[in-house]
Design an enzyme around this catalytic site. Structure first.
Site, PDB file in Angstrom:
ATOM      1  N   GLU A 121       0.869  -1.171   0.000  1.00  4.03           N
ATOM      2  CA  GLU A 121       0.000   0.000   0.000  1.00  4.03           C
ATOM      3  C   GLU A 121       0.912   1.228   0.000  1.00  4.03           C
ATOM      4  O   GLU A 121       1.831   1.319   0.816  1.00  4.03           O
ATOM      5  CB  GLU A 121      -0.885   0.008   1.246  1.00  4.03           C
ATOM      6  N   GLU A 212      -8.651  10.834   2.361  1.00  2.62           N
ATOM      7  CA  GLU A 212      -8.805   9.844   3.436  1.00  2.62           C
ATOM      8  C   GLU A 212      -9.050  10.554   4.752  1.00  2.62           C
ATOM      9  O   GLU A 212      -8.399  11.555   5.068  1.00  2.62           O
ATOM     10  CB  GLU A 212      -7.556   8.970   3.549  1.00  2.62           C
TER      11      GLU A 212
END
Length: 225
Positions: A121, A212
């Site tokens: 990620e 986010e």
């Protein structure tokens, strides 16, 4: 006095004009571009543009995707939310983006993606709120790119959500030292900088310009090129 023939001709012309689509300055109205509202975790395409929305609690966030733009609104009830638009698969492309990012708590605006084999990620963080994501990570160095300096970090996530369910995986980070919302990001510069520190990516899955929020509320409106 207007003749019946002239009247019928004018009426026909008026009806034809009413039936035609509206164009402004020879450009089709943005309202004709398909828009989709997403409020549950999913990935897919809207009018050829890839999107991804993930929520830890499956509620508390709404994303609208229209053309090469998206807007995202999230609340603390989402616990953790990541949403945006981009490409599948990702690559070392140059990304241009613009817009607004509004969050005063724990949140990031970043180029965000995943690779497989190995499962990685990664984040190229352009702006963040009250928490610097590198503050609890291993600092490896820095890279100068796109008019700024980014610190490079590495972390390992153990038994956490991933694109393949719960898994253990590495995270690669570039965190810009001067915040910005809008600009050009040469993704390849970051990939090369990570590799110089032994951080090697796998086969690319998706790549998005992501907003986010973690246990926070906020909003964003981003256009991606």
């Amino acid at each position: 006095m207007v003749s019946m023939k002239s009247f019928l001709t004018l009426a026909s012309a008026a009806l034809t004009a009413m039936a035609m689509p509206h164009f402004a300055n020879n450009t089709e109205s943005h309202l004709l571009v398909p828009r989709q509202t997403i409020n549950t975790p999913s990935t897919g395409f809207v009018d050829g543009h890839f999107y991804s929305l993930w929520m830890q609690s499956s509620t508390g966030a709404t994303m609208n995707v229209q053309g090469n733009s998206y807007s995202l609104n999230w609340q603390t009830s989402s616990q953790n939310v990541v949403g945006g638009i981009g490409w599948n698969p990702g690559s070392s492309r140059v990304i241009n983006y613009s817009g607004n990012f509004n969050c005063a708590a724990n949140c990031y605006l970043s180029i965000y993606g995943w690779t497989e084999n190995p499962l990685i990620e990664y984040y190229i963080v352009e702006s963040y709120g009250t928490f610097n994501p590198g503050s609890q990570a291993q600092l490896l160095g820095s890279v100068n790119s796109d008019g700024g300096t980014y610190n490079i970090y590495h972390t390992v996530r153990v038994n956490q959500p991933s694109i393949h369910g719960t898994a253990t995986f590495d995270q690669f980070w570039s965190v810009r030292t001067s915040h910005r919302v809008g600009g050009s990001v040469n993704v390849g510069n970051h990939f090369a900088a990570w590799a110089s520190h032994g951080l090697r990516l796998g086969s690319h899955n998706y790549q998005i310009v992501a907003s986010e929020g973690f246990q926070s509320s906020g909003s964003s409106s981003i256009t991606v090129n």
